[in-house]
Design a protein around this motif. Sequence first.
Motif, mmCIF file in Angstrom:
data_model
loop_
_atom_site.group_PDB
_atom_site.id
_atom_site.type_symbol
_atom_site.label_atom_id
_atom_site.label_comp_id
_atom_site.label_asym_id
_atom_site.label_seq_id
_atom_site.Cartn_x
_atom_site.Cartn_y
_atom_site.Cartn_z
ATOM 1 N N LYS A 185 2.168 10.840 -7.990
ATOM 2 C CA LYS A 185 2.696 9.813 -8.894
ATOM 3 C C LYS A 185 4.133 10.106 -9.314
ATOM 4 O O LYS A 185 5.015 9.249 -9.170
ATOM 5 N N ASN A 186 4.394 11.278 -9.840
ATOM 6 C CA ASN A 186 5.745 11.593 -10.324
ATOM 7 C C ASN A 186 6.765 11.603 -9.195
ATOM 8 O O ASN A 186 7.896 11.154 -9.376
ATOM 9 N N LYS A 187 6.376 12.085 -8.028
ATOM 10 C CA LYS A 187 7.280 12.102 -6.879
ATOM 11 C C LYS A 187 7.618 10.673 -6.450
ATOM 12 O O LYS A 187 8.771 10.352 -6.194
ATOM 13 N N ILE A 188 6.613 9.815 -6.377
ATOM 14 C CA ILE A 188 6.851 8.425 -5.974
ATOM 15 C C ILE A 188 7.755 7.727 -6.987
ATOM 16 O O ILE A 188 8.701 7.026 -6.606
ATOM 17 N N LEU A 189 7.501 7.913 -8.271
ATOM 18 C CA LEU A 189 8.347 7.309 -9.303
ATOM 19 C C LEU A 189 9.791 7.804 -9.179
ATOM 20 O O LEU A 189 10.733 7.008 -9.225
ATOM 21 N N PRO A 223 6.765 2.879 0.492
ATOM 22 C CA PRO A 223 6.946 2.289 1.822
ATOM 23 C C PRO A 223 8.407 1.890 2.035
ATOM 24 O O PRO A 223 9.056 1.388 1.115
ATOM 25 N N SER A 224 8.913 2.119 3.234
ATOM 26 C CA SER A 224 10.329 1.849 3.503
ATOM 27 C C SER A 224 10.680 0.375 3.316
ATOM 28 O O SER A 224 11.798 0.051 2.915
ATOM 29 N N ASP A 225 9.746 -0.537 3.575
ATOM 30 C CA ASP A 225 10.056 -1.959 3.420
ATOM 31 C C ASP A 225 10.015 -2.429 1.964
ATOM 32 O O ASP A 225 10.330 -3.580 1.671
ATOM 33 N N ARG A 279 0.867 -1.166 0.000
ATOM 34 C CA ARG A 279 0.000 0.000 0.000
ATOM 35 C C ARG A 279 0.907 1.220 0.000
ATOM 36 O O ARG A 279 1.837 1.315 0.788
ATOM 37 N N ALA A 280 0.666 2.124 -0.910
ATOM 38 C CA ALA A 280 1.516 3.313 -1.035
ATOM 39 C C ALA A 280 0.657 4.459 -1.539
ATOM 40 O O ALA A 280 0.444 4.592 -2.736
#
Length: 119
Positions: free
Chosen positions: A64-68, A28-30, A22-23
């Motif tokens: 979205k762009n930040k996560i990518l 997520p750090s893991d 889930r993000a």
Amino acid sequence: MDVALIKHIINKGEGLNIEFKRATNSVPSDAYETIVSFSNTSGGTLILGVDDDGIIKGIDATQKNKILKDLVSAINAVDNIYPPLYLQPVAVDIDDEIIIVLQVPVSSQVHNHKGDIYI
């Protein structure tokens, strides 16, 4: 990436080569432990924006762009994953939700995440 294939992967559920995280607003750090584990064993597919039970929750479209960018930066950073992995996550729109799919191939090297080896 083909939406039908991704739906098929999600319907199979989690296993040795499939992991859901889930993000909503960030990676997520893991997730990095999972990526290293896949690269050190037989490869796998990491999908962000899906609950462990296979329910597609999606990520925040504005993030979205930040996560990518964060994901690519982290898997290429030697202080996070060593040796770095050069992988390209893909954002996919499924059922009006955006998810991120990362295919992790098996590596010929042993990788670690912050000094710890995962399998």
